[in-house]
Design a protein around this motif. Sequence first.
Motif, PDB file in Angstrom:
ATOM      1  N   ALA A 140       0.823  -1.211   0.000  1.00  0.00           N
ATOM      2  CA  ALA A 140       0.000   0.000   0.000  1.00  0.00           C
ATOM      3  C   ALA A 140       0.857   1.261   0.000  1.00  0.00           C
ATOM      4  CB  ALA A 140      -0.927  -0.005   1.208  1.00  0.00           C
ATOM      5  N   GLU A 141       1.976   1.239   0.732  1.00  0.00           N
ATOM      6  CA  GLU A 141       2.891   2.386   0.715  1.00  0.00           C
ATOM      7  C   GLU A 141       3.338   2.688  -0.709  1.00  0.00           C
ATOM      8  OE1 GLU A 141       5.705   2.668   4.543  1.00  0.00           O
ATOM      9  OE2 GLU A 141       5.735   0.685   3.606  1.00  0.00           O
ATOM     10  N   LEU A 142       3.740   1.651  -1.422  1.00  0.00           N
ATOM     11  CA  LEU A 142       4.270   1.837  -2.775  1.00  0.00           C
ATOM     12  C   LEU A 142       3.185   2.244  -3.755  1.00  0.00           C
ATOM     13  CD1 LEU A 142       6.647  -1.250  -2.712  1.00  0.00           C
ATOM     14  CD2 LEU A 142       7.350   1.150  -2.762  1.00  0.00           C
ATOM     15  N   PRO A 198       7.550   8.094  -0.614  1.00  0.00           N
ATOM     16  CA  PRO A 198       8.802   8.402  -1.302  1.00  0.00           C
ATOM     17  C   PRO A 198      10.074   7.916  -0.606  1.00  0.00           C
ATOM     18  CG  PRO A 198       8.094  10.301  -0.044  1.00  0.00           C
ATOM     19  CD  PRO A 198       7.039   9.239   0.155  1.00  0.00           C
ATOM     20  N   TYR A 199       9.982   7.488   0.618  1.00  0.00           N
ATOM     21  CA  TYR A 199      11.184   7.177   1.399  1.00  0.00           C
ATOM     22  C   TYR A 199      11.723   5.788   1.069  1.00  0.00           C
ATOM     23  CZ  TYR A 199       7.107   5.636   4.085  1.00  0.00           C
ATOM     24  OH  TYR A 199       5.895   5.114   4.450  1.00  0.00           O
ATOM     25  N   ARG A 200      13.044   5.658   1.166  1.00  0.00           N
ATOM     26  CA  ARG A 200      13.725   4.380   0.972  1.00  0.00           C
ATOM     27  C   ARG A 200      14.915   4.304   1.926  1.00  0.00           C
ATOM     28  NH1 ARG A 200       9.750   4.228  -1.529  1.00  0.00           N
ATOM     29  NH2 ARG A 200       9.368   3.597  -3.694  1.00  0.00           N
ATOM     30  N   SER A 201      15.025   3.181   2.630  1.00  0.00           N
ATOM     31  CA  SER A 201      16.192   2.924   3.460  1.00  0.00           C
ATOM     32  C   SER A 201      17.100   1.939   2.733  1.00  0.00           C
ATOM     33  CB  SER A 201      15.773   2.348   4.815  1.00  0.00           C
ATOM     34  OG  SER A 201      15.001   3.286   5.540  1.00  0.00           O
ATOM     35  N   ASP A 202      18.393   2.014   3.029  1.00  0.00           N
ATOM     36  CA  ASP A 202      19.366   1.167   2.340  1.00  0.00           C
ATOM     37  C   ASP A 202      19.359  -0.243   2.917  1.00  0.00           C
ATOM     38  OD1 ASP A 202      21.603   0.774   0.461  1.00  0.00           O
ATOM     39  OD2 ASP A 202      22.757   0.460   2.300  1.00  0.00           O
ATOM     40  N   PHE A 203      19.149  -1.227   2.055  1.00  0.00           N
ATOM     41  CA  PHE A 203      19.216  -2.638   2.415  1.00  0.00           C
ATOM     42  C   PHE A 203      20.120  -3.355   1.414  1.00  0.00           C
ATOM     43  CE2 PHE A 203      15.577  -1.431   4.827  1.00  0.00           C
ATOM     44  CZ  PHE A 203      15.434  -2.364   5.840  1.00  0.00           C
ATOM     45  N   HIS A 204      20.468  -4.580   1.738  1.00  0.00           N
ATOM     46  CA  HIS A 204      21.240  -5.376   0.789  1.00  0.00           C
ATOM     47  C   HIS A 204      20.886  -6.851   0.942  1.00  0.00           C
ATOM     48  CE1 HIS A 204      23.778  -6.011   4.396  1.00  0.00           C
ATOM     49  NE2 HIS A 204      24.081  -7.161   3.817  1.00  0.00           N
ATOM     50  N   GLN A 206      -2.648  11.173   0.405  1.00  0.00           N
ATOM     51  CA  GLN A 206      -2.989  12.403   1.124  1.00  0.00           C
ATOM     52  C   GLN A 206      -1.825  12.906   1.968  1.00  0.00           C
ATOM     53  OE1 GLN A 206      -6.524  11.501   3.389  1.00  0.00           O
ATOM     54  NE2 GLN A 206      -7.666  10.857   1.568  1.00  0.00           N
ATOM     55  N   ASP A 207      -1.084  11.971   2.553  1.00  0.00           N
ATOM     56  CA  ASP A 207       0.068  12.318   3.400  1.00  0.00           C
ATOM     57  C   ASP A 207       1.129  11.253   3.181  1.00  0.00           C
ATOM     58  OD1 ASP A 207       1.968  12.868   5.307  1.00  0.00           O
ATOM     59  OD2 ASP A 207       0.637  12.632   7.037  1.00  0.00           O
ATOM     60  N   PRO A 208       2.093  11.481   2.285  1.00  0.00           N
ATOM     61  CA  PRO A 208       3.081  10.451   1.937  1.00  0.00           C
ATOM     62  C   PRO A 208       3.915   9.944   3.112  1.00  0.00           C
ATOM     63  CG  PRO A 208       3.084  12.183   0.294  1.00  0.00           C
ATOM     64  CD  PRO A 208       2.235  12.677   1.428  1.00  0.00           C
ATOM     65  N   LEU A 209       3.957  10.697   4.215  1.00  0.00           N
ATOM     66  CA  LEU A 209       4.750  10.279   5.375  1.00  0.00           C
ATOM     67  C   LEU A 209       3.862   9.822   6.529  1.00  0.00           C
ATOM     68  CD1 LEU A 209       7.485  13.082   5.394  1.00  0.00           C
ATOM     69  CD2 LEU A 209       7.378  10.994   4.024  1.00  0.00           C
ATOM     70  N   VAL A 210       2.631   9.443   6.244  1.00  0.00           N
ATOM     71  CA  VAL A 210       1.667   9.121   7.289  1.00  0.00           C
ATOM     72  C   VAL A 210       2.135   7.973   8.182  1.00  0.00           C
ATOM     73  CG1 VAL A 210       0.316   7.532   5.836  1.00  0.00           C
ATOM     74  CG2 VAL A 210      -0.787   8.711   7.762  1.00  0.00           C
ATOM     75  N   PHE A 211       2.957   7.065   7.646  1.00  0.00           N
ATOM     76  CA  PHE A 211       3.406   5.914   8.422  1.00  0.00           C
ATOM     77  C   PHE A 211       4.715   6.154   9.175  1.00  0.00           C
ATOM     78  CE2 PHE A 211       0.817   3.155   5.380  1.00  0.00           C
ATOM     79  CZ  PHE A 211      -0.169   2.900   6.318  1.00  0.00           C
ATOM     80  N   LEU A 212       5.253   7.370   9.108  1.00  0.00           N
ATOM     81  CA  LEU A 212       6.507   7.676   9.792  1.00  0.00           C
ATOM     82  C   LEU A 212       6.247   8.477  11.064  1.00  0.00           C
ATOM     83  CD1 LEU A 212       8.897   8.736   6.887  1.00  0.00           C
ATOM     84  CD2 LEU A 212       8.388   6.431   7.748  1.00  0.00           C
ATOM     85  N   GLU A 263      15.664   7.541   9.685  1.00  0.00           N
ATOM     86  CA  GLU A 263      16.462   7.096   8.540  1.00  0.00           C
ATOM     87  C   GLU A 263      15.648   7.191   7.256  1.00  0.00           C
ATOM     88  OE1 GLU A 263      18.534   3.020   6.804  1.00  0.00           O
ATOM     89  OE2 GLU A 263      18.083   3.158   8.955  1.00  0.00           O
ATOM     90  N   ALA A 264      14.374   6.815   7.346  1.00  0.00           N
ATOM     91  CA  ALA A 264      13.514   6.913   6.161  1.00  0.00           C
ATOM     92  C   ALA A 264      13.371   8.367   5.732  1.00  0.00           C
ATOM     93  CB  ALA A 264      12.154   6.296   6.480  1.00  0.00           C
ATOM     94  N   ARG A 265      13.177   9.291   6.676  1.00  0.00           N
ATOM     95  CA  ARG A 265      13.036  10.711   6.356  1.00  0.00           C
ATOM     96  C   ARG A 265      14.314  11.269   5.714  1.00  0.00           C
ATOM     97  NH1 ARG A 265       8.981  13.763   8.517  1.00  0.00           N
ATOM     98  NH2 ARG A 265       7.479  12.622   9.803  1.00  0.00           N
ATOM     99  N   GLU A 266      15.450  10.795   6.189  1.00  0.00           N
ATOM    100  CA  GLU A 266      16.725  11.297   5.665  1.00  0.00           C
ATOM    101  C   GLU A 266      16.936  10.911   4.214  1.00  0.00           C
ATOM    102  OE1 GLU A 266      19.614   9.805   8.368  1.00  0.00           O
ATOM    103  OE2 GLU A 266      18.997  11.119  10.014  1.00  0.00           O
ATOM    104  N   SER A 267      16.211   9.924   3.725  1.00  0.00           N
ATOM    105  CA  SER A 267      16.366   9.501   2.329  1.00  0.00           C
ATOM    106  C   SER A 267      15.674  10.456   1.355  1.00  0.00           C
ATOM    107  CB  SER A 267      15.801   8.084   2.148  1.00  0.00           C
ATOM    108  OG  SER A 267      14.378   8.086   2.203  1.00  0.00           O
ATOM    109  N   LEU A 268      14.850  11.355   1.855  1.00  0.00           N
ATOM    110  CA  LEU A 268      14.068  12.225   0.987  1.00  0.00           C
ATOM    111  C   LEU A 268      14.925  13.352   0.392  1.00  0.00           C
ATOM    112  CD1 LEU A 268      10.845  12.480   3.171  1.00  0.00           C
ATOM    113  CD2 LEU A 268      11.316  10.948   1.248  1.00  0.00           C
TER     114      LEU A 268
END
Length: 253
Positions: free
Chosen positions: A155-157, A162-168, A230-236, A248-253
């Motif tokens: 649902a987020e996607l 817009p946020y993305r955290s670094d994974f590998h 309506q609010d792209p950061l609603v889950f943060l 960390e998610a916010r810093e990716s913006l």
Amino acid sequence: MEMISRDGLVEQLRALGVREGGVLLVHISYRAVRPVEGGPEGLIASLVEALGPEGTLAMPSATGDDDVAFDPATTANRNDLGVVADLFWRMPDVVRSPHFDAVAARGPKAAWITGGPFVLPPAAPESAIDRIRALGGQVLLLGVTHHANTMLHLAELVGGAPYRSDFHYVDAEGREVHYGENDSCCEKFELADDWLRAEGLQRKGQVGHAEARLMDAEALVRVAAERVRQDPLVFLHGPEEGCEECDEARESL
């Protein structure tokens, strides 16, 4: 506490609204459900019986070790998915996605769900999670809340978070592959409880000794994606709330 029989579990699942012949994605805390006849195996058998021979049961089956190449035949689930999910993927007639963010499934639609393309982020459209939604599947939260609801990452996607955290992860050739994932602490996924209840789209009841929530995946994604639009950061969590993962998610913006 009273031991709940397998027949009793099936009755509870059907009373809750689990559809015979349907597709069901389940997140389970066995500790909340127990004691039930047959233990974790009995609970799985009751879920299968409630769905019937034409139904398909699915559970998350992702690894917790991103530094080792994933083998669907041997790699264990990450610990927080619980004992039932870790037992399920090892059972006969269960198939598992061939990549690190796996889903395990049993039933007529299992091969199609788990055989989809490998997409990044892992819950993106065309993923196994999205295929469950596309089949008209239901989501059952059994002894857990929306904090554990993987469908909300889709649902987020869909909503354009817009946020993305670094994974590998490590691929089959041993190479470390980095990617961005829409990740946070997921505590604010609990907002979905009120959103669904307000529209009459979530059923609550008891299965075993656990509180259970049941919803259609399509309705969940529709409602939550609209909130994200309506609010792209609603889950943060907000910056003032001191959540490291959300920061960390916010810093990716």
